[in-house]
Motif scaffolding. Structure first.
Motif, short mmCIF file in Angstrom:
data_model
loop_
_atom_site.label_atom_id
_atom_site.label_comp_id
_atom_site.label_asym_id
_atom_site.label_seq_id
_atom_site.Cartn_x
_atom_site.Cartn_y
_atom_site.Cartn_z
N MET A 160 63.18 80.21 87.89
CA MET A 160 63.54 79.19 88.87
C MET A 160 64.87 79.53 89.54
O MET A 160 65.85 79.86 88.88
N LYS A 161 64.89 79.44 90.87
CA LYS A 161 66.12 79.67 91.62
C LYS A 161 66.89 78.36 91.75
O LYS A 161 66.32 77.33 92.07
N VAL A 162 68.20 78.44 91.50
CA VAL A 162 69.05 77.26 91.60
C VAL A 162 69.90 77.37 92.86
O VAL A 162 70.68 78.31 92.99
N PRO A 163 69.75 76.46 93.82
CA PRO A 163 70.57 76.51 95.03
C PRO A 163 72.06 76.48 94.70
O PRO A 163 72.48 75.81 93.75
N PHE A 164 72.84 77.20 95.50
CA PHE A 164 74.28 77.27 95.23
C PHE A 164 74.93 75.89 95.30
O PHE A 164 75.91 75.61 94.59
N SER A 165 74.38 75.00 96.13
CA SER A 165 74.96 73.65 96.25
C SER A 165 74.90 72.90 94.92
O SER A 165 75.78 72.09 94.62
N PHE A 166 73.88 73.17 94.10
CA PHE A 166 73.79 72.53 92.79
C PHE A 166 74.84 73.09 91.84
O PHE A 166 75.40 72.36 91.02
N LEU A 167 75.11 74.38 91.94
CA LEU A 167 76.16 75.00 91.14
C LEU A 167 77.50 74.35 91.44
O LEU A 167 78.29 74.06 90.54
N GLU A 168 77.76 74.10 92.72
CA GLU A 168 79.04 73.50 93.11
C GLU A 168 79.18 72.07 92.59
O GLU A 168 80.27 71.64 92.20
N ARG A 169 78.08 71.32 92.56
CA ARG A 169 78.14 69.90 92.20
C ARG A 169 78.05 69.64 90.71
O ARG A 169 78.43 68.57 90.23
N ALA A 170 77.52 70.59 89.96
CA ALA A 170 77.21 70.35 88.55
C ALA A 170 78.47 70.05 87.74
O ALA A 170 79.49 70.71 87.87
N SER A 171 78.36 69.05 86.86
CA SER A 171 79.46 68.72 85.96
C SER A 171 79.35 69.49 84.64
O SER A 171 80.33 69.67 83.94
N THR A 172 78.12 69.94 84.31
CA THR A 172 77.90 70.71 83.09
C THR A 172 77.02 71.91 83.42
O THR A 172 75.98 71.75 84.05
N ILE A 173 77.45 73.09 82.96
CA ILE A 173 76.69 74.32 83.21
C ILE A 173 76.66 75.16 81.95
O ILE A 173 77.69 75.38 81.31
N TYR A 174 75.45 75.63 81.62
CA TYR A 174 75.28 76.62 80.56
C TYR A 174 74.84 77.92 81.22
O TYR A 174 73.93 77.92 82.06
N GLY A 175 75.46 79.03 80.84
CA GLY A 175 75.22 80.29 81.50
C GLY A 175 73.96 80.99 81.05
O GLY A 175 73.14 80.44 80.30
N ASN A 176 73.80 82.23 81.49
CA ASN A 176 72.60 83.00 81.17
C ASN A 176 72.44 83.22 79.67
O ASN A 176 71.32 83.45 79.19
N SER A 177 73.52 83.18 78.93
CA SER A 177 73.45 83.36 77.48
C SER A 177 73.11 82.06 76.76
O SER A 177 72.83 82.06 75.57
N GLY A 178 73.17 80.94 77.49
CA GLY A 178 72.97 79.63 76.87
C GLY A 178 74.26 78.99 76.41
O GLY A 178 74.25 77.87 75.91
N ALA A 179 75.38 79.69 76.59
CA ALA A 179 76.68 79.14 76.19
C ALA A 179 77.30 78.34 77.33
O ALA A 179 77.00 78.56 78.51
N ILE A 180 78.18 77.43 76.99
CA ILE A 180 78.80 76.54 77.97
C ILE A 180 79.71 77.32 78.92
O ILE A 180 80.46 78.20 78.50
N ALA A 181 79.61 77.01 80.20
CA ALA A 181 80.49 77.62 81.20
C ALA A 181 81.29 76.58 81.96
O ALA A 181 82.34 76.88 82.50
N ARG A 182 80.77 75.36 82.03
CA ARG A 182 81.52 74.25 82.63
C ARG A 182 81.20 73.00 81.82
O ARG A 182 80.05 72.75 81.47
N SER A 183 82.22 72.22 81.51
CA SER A 183 82.03 71.02 80.71
C SER A 183 82.81 69.87 81.32
O SER A 183 83.99 70.02 81.64
N LYS A 184 82.15 68.74 81.52
CA LYS A 184 82.78 67.53 82.06
C LYS A 184 83.47 67.82 83.39
O LYS A 184 84.55 67.29 83.66
N GLY A 185 82.85 68.67 84.21
CA GLY A 185 83.38 68.97 85.53
C GLY A 185 84.49 70.00 85.53
O GLY A 185 85.01 70.34 86.60
N LYS A 186 84.84 70.54 84.35
CA LYS A 186 85.92 71.52 84.27
C LYS A 186 85.35 72.86 83.85
O LYS A 186 84.59 72.96 82.89
N ASN A 187 85.75 73.91 84.59
CA ASN A 187 85.30 75.24 84.23
C ASN A 187 85.86 75.65 82.88
O ASN A 187 86.85 75.11 82.41
#
Length: 418
Positions: free
Chosen positions: A385-412
Motif C-alpha cells: 500500500m502506498k501512503v500519500p506524503f500528506s498523511f506522513l506530514e499529518r500523522a501523530s504516530t508513525i512506525y517505520g519499515n522495521s515496525g519500530a516507533i519513529a514518531r510518537s504523540k506528534g513528536k519525531n
C-alpha cells in the motif's frame, strides 16, 4: 487539538526534519534498537484487579483500594504545587464511573490525572466499577450526591447513555469521557451548543464526512469498505457503521457490514473476513480499491492479528489509533480519535467546571480536530500500500519499515544514550 508544533522555522529546517523522519522510517531495526524515546513509556501499574494506571501518574498521585470495586487517588505527599489553585481544589471530589474493566478506560483515567496535575488541580478522585443493574447504578449516584461529589466522569458509551437517560438534570455535573458521538446517538441536538442541563459531552468519533474525505484522499478510486463491528456494540453500529453506509451511497462507495459476536469474535472473524474479501473481489478483482475498516468495538480490534491473517492484500484501517502499534499485529493506518486525545479534552472540560470557569451545561460537544492519524509502514510495505506524503506530514504516530516507533504523540523520534 494540534498534531504538531507550528513554531516558525526556516524552510531548510523543516525540510531537514522531514528528511530525517523519512530516514528513521526506512531504517532497519538494528539501527534504532536500544534507543529510548522521550515520553514513550507505557508501563502501567495495577492498582486493582480491574484497574491499571500509567506509572508516571504516581509521581504526583497516590492510590488506595478502598473496596473491591472502588479506588481512591489523592495528591502524593511529595508532589509540588503552585499553591492557591491546588489548595482550593483539595476539598473537591471527582468520581469516575467505569461500567467494566477496559484498557481504554485506564488510559482515560491516567490522562485525566495528568491533566489535573499539570493544571495544579488535586481533587480527591475516586473510581468505581459500577454494577450494570440500573438499581445498583442509581445507588452509586445517590451515594455520590449524599457525599457531596463535585463532578462525575461518565466513562464509556454505556455510562454516558445511563447518565443521559437516568440523571439528566441531576445535582452533580457530569462530563462524558471515552464515549461515542452524542449527536449521532440522539443525546444532543447539535455539536455547537451546550446541553443546558447538568451534562457536557465529548466524542470519540470523527464526523463521517471528514473521515470519508481522508479515505478518498488515501485511495481516490475507493470502491469497497468492509466495516467490522461487534453486533452487541450498538453505539459503534449507530455512530461508526450506519453513517458510513449513508456516506458511501452519496459517494459511490459500496459499504459492507461485517458483524460478529463479542463472545466468539476471533472464530467468527476467521470466517467472515475471507467472505468479505471475496465479496469485494467481485467489483474489485485486484483488491486495490478496497479496505477493511475496524470500528471501536473492543472485541473486534483486539483481534487485529486474526483480521490481518484473513484479509489477503486488503489494507486494514481503524477508527482507533491504538490499533496501530509496533510489530506485525497492527492495522496499517488509523484515522480517528485516540482515547488519550479524547480524555485530555474531557479532563480540560472537568477542570473548567471544577474551577468555576464555566457551567457544565454551556459546554458544546467536545470534538478532537484534526483526527489522530497513526501509520505502520511495516504493514504498508507488506501489503504493497502506498501512503500519500500528506498523511506522513499529518500523522501523530508513525512506525517505520522495521515496525519500530519513529514518531510518537506528534513528536519525531528523540534519541537518548542508553
Amino acid at each position: 487539538m494540534k498534531l504538531f508544533n507550528r513554531t516558525i522555522t526556516s524552510q531548510g529546517s523543516s525540510f531537514l526534519k522531514t528528511f530525517l523522519l523519512i530516514g528513521l522510517i526506512l531504517s532497519p531495526l538494528k539501527l534504532i534498537e536500544g534507543i529510548a524515546f522521550a515520553g514513550s513509556s507505557d508501563r502501567a501499574i495495577e492498582v486493582a484487579s480491574w484497574l491499571k494506571v500509567e506509572a508516571e501518574v504516581f509521581e504526583v498521585w497516590t492510590s488506595e483500594e478502598i473496596s473491591p470495586e472502588r479506588v481512591r487517588f489523592t495528591k502524593a505527599d511529595g508532589a509540588q504545587s503552585a499553591g492557591e489553585r491546588s489548595d482550593s481544589s483539595a476539598n473537591k471530589t471527582v468520581l469516575f464511573i467505569f461500567p467494566k474493566k477496559s484498557s481504554a478506560y485506564n488510559t482515560a483515567l491516567s490522562t485525566s490525572l495528568r491533566v489535573f496535575a499539570d493544571r495544579d488541580i488535586f481533587p480527591e478522585v475516586e473510581v468505581v466499577l459500577m454494577e450494570k443493574e440500573n438499581n445498583k447504578r442509581l445507588e452509586v449516584i445517590e451515594a455520590a450526591e449524599a457525599e457531596g461529589v463535585d463532578l462525575i466522569f461518565a466513562t464509556g458509551s454505556s455510562s454516558a447513555k445511563f447518565a443521559f437517560k437516568n440523571y439528566w438534570g441531576g445535582r452533580i455535573p457530569v462530563v462524558t469521557i471515552c464515549a461515542k458521538d452524542p449527536v449521532m446517538l440522539g443525546q444532543m441536538p447539535a455539536y455547537n451548543v451546550g446541553s443546558g442541563s447538568n451534562m457536557a459531552f465529548t466524542s470519540l468519533n470523527v464526523p463521517v464526512g471528514l473521515q470519508g474525505r481522508y479515505l478518498k484522499e488515501l485511495n481516490p478510486n475507493l470502491r469497497n469498505v468492509a466495516v467490522l463491528f461487534a453486533n452487541e456494540n450498538k453505539s459503534a453500529i449507530k455512530t461508526q457503521y450506519e453513517p458510513l453506509v449513508a456516506w458511501g451511497k452519496e459517494n459511490g462507495v459500496n459499504v459492507l457490514g461485517v458483524g460478529v459476536s463479542q463472545k466468539h469474535a476471533a472464530d467468527e472473524l476467521a470466517e467472515v473476513v475471507p467472505s468479505a474479501v471475496e465479496k469485494m473481489r467481485l467489483t474489485d478483482p485486484t483488491l486495490k480499491e478496497s479496505i477493511f475498516w475496524i470500528t471501536g468495538s473492543t472485541s473486534v480490534f483486539r483481534e487485529i492479528a486474526t483480521v490481518n491473517a484473513h484479509s489477503s492484500t486488503v489494507p486494514v484501517l481503524s477508527v482507533v489509533p491504538d490499533v496501530v502499534k509496533a510489530g506485525n499485529d497492527t492495522a496499517v493506518m488509523s484515522i480517528g480519535v485516540g482515547f488519550q486525545s479524547n480524555a485530555q479534552l474531557a479532563a480540560i472540560y472537568g477542570v473548567n467546571v471544577l474551577t468555576g470557569k464555566t457551567r457544565v451545561g454551556d459546554l458544546p460537544v467536545g470534538l478532537v480536530e484534526p483526527p489522530d492519524i497513526a501509520i505502520s509502514f511495516l504493514k504498508a510495505r507488506e501489503i504493497g500500500m502506498k501512503v500519500p506524503f500528506s498523511f506522513l506530514e499529518r500523522a501523530s504516530t508513525i512506525y517505520g519499515n522495521s515496525g519500530a516507533i519513529a514518531r510518537s504523540k506528534g513528536k519525531n523520534l528523540v534519541a537518548e544514550v542508553d
